[in-house]
Design an enzyme around this catalytic site. Sequence first.
Site, short mmCIF file in Angstrom:
data_model
loop_
_atom_site.label_atom_id
_atom_site.label_comp_id
_atom_site.label_asym_id
_atom_site.label_seq_id
_atom_site.Cartn_x
_atom_site.Cartn_y
_atom_site.Cartn_z
N TYR A 25 47.04 36.78 51.31
CA TYR A 25 47.01 37.53 50.54
C TYR A 25 48.28 39.05 50.50
O TYR A 25 47.71 40.46 50.36
CB TYR A 25 45.50 37.45 49.55
CG TYR A 25 45.74 36.62 49.48
CD1 TYR A 25 46.07 36.50 48.12
CD2 TYR A 25 44.45 35.79 50.09
CE1 TYR A 25 45.44 34.60 46.74
CE2 TYR A 25 44.08 34.70 49.08
CZ TYR A 25 44.88 34.24 47.75
OH TYR A 25 44.44 33.13 47.56
N TYR A 153 35.29 31.23 42.43
CA TYR A 153 36.03 31.57 42.88
C TYR A 153 35.67 30.22 44.22
O TYR A 153 34.65 30.27 45.22
CB TYR A 153 36.33 31.94 44.38
CG TYR A 153 37.77 32.00 45.08
CD1 TYR A 153 38.17 32.31 44.87
CD2 TYR A 153 37.07 31.99 46.57
CE1 TYR A 153 39.75 32.07 46.01
CE2 TYR A 153 38.45 31.58 47.64
CZ TYR A 153 39.44 32.48 47.03
OH TYR A 153 40.40 31.51 48.12
#
Length: 436
Positions: A25, A153
Site C-alpha cells: 500500500y 477485511y
Amino acid sequence: MSIERSPLSEAEIMRIDAEHIWHPYSSFKSAVPVFPVKSAQGVYLHLHSGETLIDGMSSWWSTLHGYNATAISDAIAKQAQQLSHVMFGGLTHEPAAYLTKQLVKLSPDGLEKVFLSDSGSVAVEIAMKMAIQYWHAKGQPNKNKMLALRNGYHGDTIGAMSVCDPVTGMHHLFKNTLTQQVFTEQPACKFHEQWDESYLTDIKQQIANHKHELAAVILEPVVQGTGGMHFYSPEYVKAVKALCEANNLLLIADEIATGFGRTGKMFACEHAGITPDIMCLGKTLTGGTMTLAATLCTNKVADTICNAEPGVFMHGPTFMGNPLACTAASVNIDLLLNSNWQSNISRLQTGLLEGLLPCKHNAKVKDVRTLGAIGVVEMQEPVDMAKIQPMFVEHGVWLRPFGKLIYMMPAYIMQDEQLKTLTQAVCNVIEKYTAQ
C-alpha cells in the site's frame, strides 16, 4: 561450499529501496519514510541508524513470542538439515502430520480436515472454493455467492477482495472485476453490550433475499481487524451460526488475526461457543518466522466434496505443507500451550487499557478500546502517516496506523515496563500530533 557476500550499507539499502522496492500500500511518489532494520530480538527492532524500537504490533500481529524465539529458530535450522521442502502431491512428512494433529486437537470440535497453504489471503480463497465446491457437489451450483459483513477485511487476492467491504475495504478500484458478493451491515452490538435480536434484522433480510444463491456467510468472529478494529458481541456470531444452520448455509470463520489467543480465547469462535464449517488460520501460525496458513473444515464439508465429481478438492499450492514452516508452527504452538497464556493475555489487556486511557481526554480522539492483547485509539480524523510515523520512531516505538486507527497488538512476551513505555509513547505522540 559456503557462499559469502558483502553486506549492503544503509545508504545502499535506502537507494535500492527507493528505486526498486514496492512496499505494501505504497507509492514511489509517496513521502512516507521507510526505516531499514538490521536485526530484531524479543520485542525490539534494531535499525541500521542505531535506534532501538519497541515493536507494538508484532509485525502485523505475527511474532507471537517475539523476534528470534530460540526454540523456533533452532527447530527450523535442524529441520533444514533434514528436509527443507518437498512437493505435497503424493508425498507427506512428519512436520505436516504433527502440525495437523495439533490443529485438529486445538480447534473447535468438529474441524477434522486441514488444508495447508501459503498465506492468510490464500486460506480465505481456499475456504471460499470449498464452500462453492461443496454446493456443486450437492447439485446446487447456483449457490456460489458469499454473504460478508461490511467493514470486514479478508485479504488482498482477487477472491478475498470480493468479500472485503466494497467501500472501506481498500479495493473499490477493482469493483468491476470482482465477483459481486452480498453484504450485510456491520454488527452494531459492541463486545460487552447487552444483546438484542434487533441486531440481526439486516442479516436476516439479506439471507431471506439471497439464500438461493448463497454458499456461505464469512466473518471475522468478534473482532473485525483491518476493516476498523471493531469489537462486537459473541452473541452475534452465535446467532449467525444458528441462521446458517436454519437456512442451509455454511459458516466461514476468518481467524487469521484472532487465532491463537489474541482475544483471550484460543480462537475467537470460542467466545460464542460455536464451531464454524470452515475456519481460516494464518499470521501468527508460525510465530512470525515463515509464511504458512491453514484452512480447516468439518467432515461434512470434506466428505461432500470428495464424494462427488470431480472427486477431489481443486486446489494445490507448490509450497503447501512446507516442512520448515510446519516445524516452526508446531514449536510456536507448543510454546503457547506451555505458557500461562490466558493470564498473560489478561495482563496485556489491563496494561493496554490503563496505559491508553489518558488518550480519551484528547478532543481529537474518538474512542479508546481494548480486547485481549489488542489496544486501539480511534481518532476523529484519519492520521497523516508521513507525519505521525516518524514521531513514533522518535519516541522509540514501532507502530503503523491506518486511517483513523492507532492500534497495538504486542507480542505476548512483552513485559509490563515495555508495555508502559509503548502506551506512554502513544499518548505523547497523539498529544504532540494533535497540537500541531
